[in-house]
Design a protein around this motif. Structure first.
Motif, mmCIF file in Angstrom:
data_model
loop_
_atom_site.group_PDB
_atom_site.id
_atom_site.type_symbol
_atom_site.label_atom_id
_atom_site.label_comp_id
_atom_site.label_asym_id
_atom_site.label_seq_id
_atom_site.Cartn_x
_atom_site.Cartn_y
_atom_site.Cartn_z
ATOM 1 N N PHE A 5 0.835 -1.213 0.000
ATOM 2 C CA PHE A 5 0.000 0.000 0.000
ATOM 3 C C PHE A 5 0.862 1.252 0.000
ATOM 4 N N ARG A 6 0.372 2.309 -0.666
ATOM 5 C CA ARG A 6 1.166 3.520 -0.854
ATOM 6 C C ARG A 6 0.414 4.789 -0.448
ATOM 7 N N PRO A 7 0.340 5.036 0.872
ATOM 8 C CA PRO A 7 -0.385 6.237 1.303
ATOM 9 C C PRO A 7 0.460 7.502 1.174
ATOM 10 N N THR A 8 0.880 7.809 -0.031
ATOM 11 C CA THR A 8 1.709 8.986 -0.309
ATOM 12 C C THR A 8 1.174 9.649 -1.570
ATOM 13 N N ALA A 9 1.132 10.977 -1.567
ATOM 14 C CA ALA A 9 0.608 11.712 -2.726
ATOM 15 C C ALA A 9 1.308 11.275 -4.013
ATOM 16 N N GLY A 10 0.519 10.954 -5.011
ATOM 17 C CA GLY A 10 1.052 10.630 -6.332
ATOM 18 C C GLY A 10 1.622 9.237 -6.488
ATOM 19 N N ALA A 11 1.747 8.469 -5.374
ATOM 20 C CA ALA A 11 2.356 7.137 -5.469
ATOM 21 C C ALA A 11 1.382 6.128 -6.083
ATOM 22 N N THR A 12 1.911 5.262 -6.931
ATOM 23 C CA THR A 12 1.066 4.271 -7.601
ATOM 24 C C THR A 12 0.583 3.216 -6.619
ATOM 25 N N LEU A 16 -5.583 -0.168 -8.797
ATOM 26 C CA LEU A 16 -6.290 1.069 -9.131
ATOM 27 C C LEU A 16 -7.786 0.787 -8.980
ATOM 28 N N VAL A 17 -8.314 1.077 -7.775
ATOM 29 C CA VAL A 17 -9.696 0.699 -7.482
ATOM 30 C C VAL A 17 -10.689 1.654 -8.153
ATOM 31 N N GLY A 18 -11.698 1.088 -8.786
ATOM 32 C CA GLY A 18 -12.803 1.887 -9.316
ATOM 33 C C GLY A 18 -12.474 2.765 -10.512
ATOM 34 N N ALA A 46 -11.523 16.014 -5.897
ATOM 35 C CA ALA A 46 -11.078 16.533 -4.601
ATOM 36 C C ALA A 46 -9.642 16.105 -4.305
ATOM 37 N N ARG A 47 -9.053 16.726 -3.303
ATOM 38 C CA ARG A 47 -7.711 16.343 -2.859
ATOM 39 C C ARG A 47 -7.703 14.863 -2.466
ATOM 40 N N GLY A 48 -6.662 14.165 -2.887
ATOM 41 C CA GLY A 48 -6.511 12.768 -2.479
ATOM 42 C C GLY A 48 -7.421 11.787 -3.211
ATOM 43 N N ILE A 49 -8.101 12.231 -4.252
ATOM 44 C CA ILE A 49 -9.037 11.351 -4.953
ATOM 45 C C ILE A 49 -8.308 10.500 -6.005
ATOM 46 N N GLY A 50 -7.074 10.906 -6.359
ATOM 47 C CA GLY A 50 -6.298 10.093 -7.296
ATOM 48 C C GLY A 50 -6.065 10.724 -8.661
ATOM 49 N N LYS A 51 -5.996 12.049 -8.725
ATOM 50 C CA LYS A 51 -5.761 12.732 -10.008
ATOM 51 C C LYS A 51 -4.339 12.482 -10.515
ATOM 52 N N THR A 52 -3.354 12.685 -9.635
ATOM 53 C CA THR A 52 -1.961 12.510 -10.047
ATOM 54 C C THR A 52 -1.702 11.066 -10.466
ATOM 55 N N VAL A 53 -2.325 10.138 -9.738
ATOM 56 C CA VAL A 53 -2.172 8.726 -10.086
ATOM 57 C C VAL A 53 -2.761 8.439 -11.483
ATOM 58 N N MET A 54 -3.878 9.072 -11.827
ATOM 59 C CA MET A 54 -4.453 8.875 -13.164
ATOM 60 C C MET A 54 -3.528 9.440 -14.239
ATOM 61 N N ILE A 247 -8.109 4.451 1.321
ATOM 62 C CA ILE A 247 -7.939 3.041 0.926
ATOM 63 C C ILE A 247 -6.479 2.648 1.192
ATOM 64 N N GLN A 248 -5.565 3.532 0.781
ATOM 65 C CA GLN A 248 -4.146 3.244 0.984
ATOM 66 C C GLN A 248 -3.773 3.243 2.458
ATOM 67 N N LEU A 249 -4.308 4.220 3.220
ATOM 68 C CA LEU A 249 -3.972 4.288 4.646
ATOM 69 C C LEU A 249 -4.496 3.079 5.412
HETATM 70 N N1 ATP Z 1 -7.904 4.344 -7.875
HETATM 71 C C1 ATP Z 1 -7.205 4.247 -6.751
HETATM 72 N N2 ATP Z 1 -7.292 3.156 -5.956
HETATM 73 C C2 ATP Z 1 -6.588 3.063 -4.812
HETATM 74 N N3 ATP Z 1 -5.769 4.013 -4.375
HETATM 75 C C3 ATP Z 1 -5.620 5.117 -5.105
HETATM 76 C C4 ATP Z 1 -6.318 5.297 -6.342
HETATM 77 N N4 ATP Z 1 -5.997 6.509 -6.858
HETATM 78 C C5 ATP Z 1 -5.128 7.050 -6.001
HETATM 79 N N5 ATP Z 1 -4.879 6.245 -4.956
HETATM 80 C C6 ATP Z 1 -4.036 6.551 -3.789
HETATM 81 O O1 ATP Z 1 -4.605 7.723 -3.182
HETATM 82 C C7 ATP Z 1 -3.600 8.644 -2.763
HETATM 83 C C8 ATP Z 1 -3.830 9.996 -3.409
HETATM 84 O O2 ATP Z 1 -3.618 9.911 -4.821
HETATM 85 P P1 ATP Z 1 -3.162 11.190 -5.673
HETATM 86 O O3 ATP Z 1 -1.935 11.767 -5.064
HETATM 87 O O4 ATP Z 1 -3.140 10.783 -7.076
HETATM 88 O O5 ATP Z 1 -4.408 12.163 -5.401
HETATM 89 P P2 ATP Z 1 -4.637 13.642 -5.991
HETATM 90 O O6 ATP Z 1 -6.068 13.704 -6.423
HETATM 91 O O7 ATP Z 1 -3.595 13.961 -6.978
HETATM 92 O O8 ATP Z 1 -4.470 14.523 -4.681
HETATM 93 P P3 ATP Z 1 -4.028 16.094 -4.562
HETATM 94 O O9 ATP Z 1 -5.207 16.911 -4.993
HETATM 95 O O10 ATP Z 1 -3.724 16.276 -3.109
HETATM 96 O O11 ATP Z 1 -2.829 16.279 -5.448
HETATM 97 C C9 ATP Z 1 -2.264 7.964 -3.071
HETATM 98 O O12 ATP Z 1 -1.808 7.340 -1.906
HETATM 99 C C10 ATP Z 1 -2.605 6.936 -4.136
HETATM 100 O O13 ATP Z 1 -1.745 5.826 -4.069
#
Ligand code: ATP
Ligand code: MG
Length: 366
Positions: A5-12, A16-18, A46-54, A247-249
């Motif tokens: 698990f990767r509870p860090t901003a932007g970490a893969t 990739l749920v949902g 929103a913040r932390g929703i997974g934009k950077t990961v996408m 989810i990551q935390l």
């Molecule tokens: N689809 C997903 N399923 C599970 N975990 C995810 C998914 N997308 C992102 N995460 C996890 O959620 C966290 C936040 O992701 P990310 O940094 O991409 O968010 P963000 O929308 O870019 O946030 P911010 O607005 O703060 O930049 C990370 O720990 C990442 O590993």
């Protein structure tokens, strides 16, 4: 197996749920090349929703299809840095044997100038054309990703948009993928900074469903030979609310509990993991998001926390004693900061999970 698990901003994340199907249009665009709608996409959420990961997932997809990738964040000077990366890729392509695989380039350091001088602009466009022609010959193209687009300098952004529009008109294979906070991105598009960007495919990312999180937890733990009963997987999934960062935390702390309980996870261990995840979410997301909030901003949020769901701005005015135009000003400030979001006519709601509970448990000291 180490904790995946990767509870860090932007970490893969490990899974990739949902997000099934989210990149389908983009993948299709990579196949047809220039001018495909999926090659112009904006991820909001929103913040932390997974934009950077996408953005990262789109970049990987592009690289796997032989496309070149330039990945940037919209801090001052980003257009200049994109130009610098394009120059490097062109050089690499020129030196290497044909068909050599292109890899992503990111540039260290940053320039202080935000706008390019006119002669640099001409150079930038020429560089882009040169690179895109080279890539087109190889049957691929270039993907440019820009994160945190809500913070972009308007002049820089409109310059980038104009140049990319020019490339597309020339039939060159280019894609532009942005990510940013929803309200700020809407403003950006409405301001008419770059009309061309309004045609972008806007994908608003939301929380995943609880059942998908449950399935993911079950599979991830089972894959490492750890037992997580259906009942506990459900409890842990519910605690995340489907919110990716949680989810990551939760997964991360559950994994730690499992490492120190070889006989298997029980409900007490699950409860400890959930509590640790909530505390970390408060510290990392909520307190960071609140760090720039003023006393009056907090009063506004406190007034909202009295409601179980969306709050009416009229009620907020009454509870805080603010006049309607002050309520309007604070509403805008808080939306821009990503703390709240519009929820229908005259209504606002919290944009970060756990913020309502946080405001209730941390009342303002008067
Ligand atoms: N689809 C997903 N399923 C599970 N975990 C995810 C998914 N997308 C992102 N995460 C996890 O959620 C966290 C936040 O992701 P990310 O940094 O991409 O968010 P963000 O929308 O870019 O946030 P911010 O607005 O703060 O930049 C990370 O720990 C990442 O590993
Ligand atoms: Mg991000």
């Amino acid at each position: 197996m180490e904790n995946p698990f990767r509870p860090t901003a932007g970490a893969t994340p490990p899974d990739l749920v949902g997000r099934g199907g989210v990149l389908d249009e983009f993948a299709y665009g990579l196949r047809i090349g220039s001018g495909a709608p999926g090659l112009l996409t904006i991820f909001t959420g929103a913040r932390g929703i997974g934009k950077t990961v996408m953005l990262g997932a789109a970049e990987d997809l592009a690289l796997n299809n032989g496309w070149a990738v330039v990945s940037e964040t919209a801090t001052g000077g980003f257009v200049g840095r994109i130009g610098e990366s394009m120059r490097r890729i062109t050089n690499d392509l020129g030196d290497g044997p044909t068909g050599r695989r292109v890899t992503a380039v990111s540039v260290a350091g940053f320039s202080v100038t935000t706008q390019l001088a006119p002669e640099e602009q001409v150079d930038w466009r020429a560089r882009g054309v040169a690179l895109l022609r080279l890539l087109a010959q190889r049957g691929t193209g270039l993907i440019i990703t820009v994160d945190e687009i809500h913070a972009a300098d308007r002049a820089e952004l409109s310059q980038l948009a104009a140049d990319v529009q020019h490339f597309i008109r020339e039939g060159l294979p280019v894609g532009l993928i942005f990510a940013g906070l929803p309200a700020a991105v809407s403003d950006l598009l409405n301001e008419g900074v770059a009309t061309f960007l309004r045609r972008a495919d806007r994908i608003d990312l939301h929380a995943a469903s609880i059942t998908e999180v449950e399935r993911s937890f079950t599979e991830t733990f089972a894959g490492a030979g750890m037992t997580l009963t259906a009942e506990l997987a459900k409890a842990a999934a519910e605690a995340t609310g489907g919110y990716p960062f949680l989810i990551q935390l939760v997964g991360y702390f559950l994994w730690q509990e499992a490492e120190s309980a070889p006989q298997g996870l029980d409900s007490a261990a699950t409860a400890r993991a959930v509590a640790a995840a909530r505390r970390r979410n408060e510290r990392v997301v909520i307190e960071a998001a609140l760090s720039t909030a003023s006393g009056r901003d907090r009063d506004f949020l406190q007034a909202m926390s009295e409601d179980p769901g969306a709050s009416s701005t009229t009620d907020i005015g009454r509870r805080t004693g603010m006049r309607p135009n002050a309520v309007g000003n604070y509403r805008t400030r808080l939306i821009d900061a990503g703390l709240i979001e519009p929820a229908g006519y005259g209504l606002v709601d919290f944009a970060i999970p756990g913020l309502r509970e946080y405001m209730t448990s941390h009342p303002a000291k008067n």
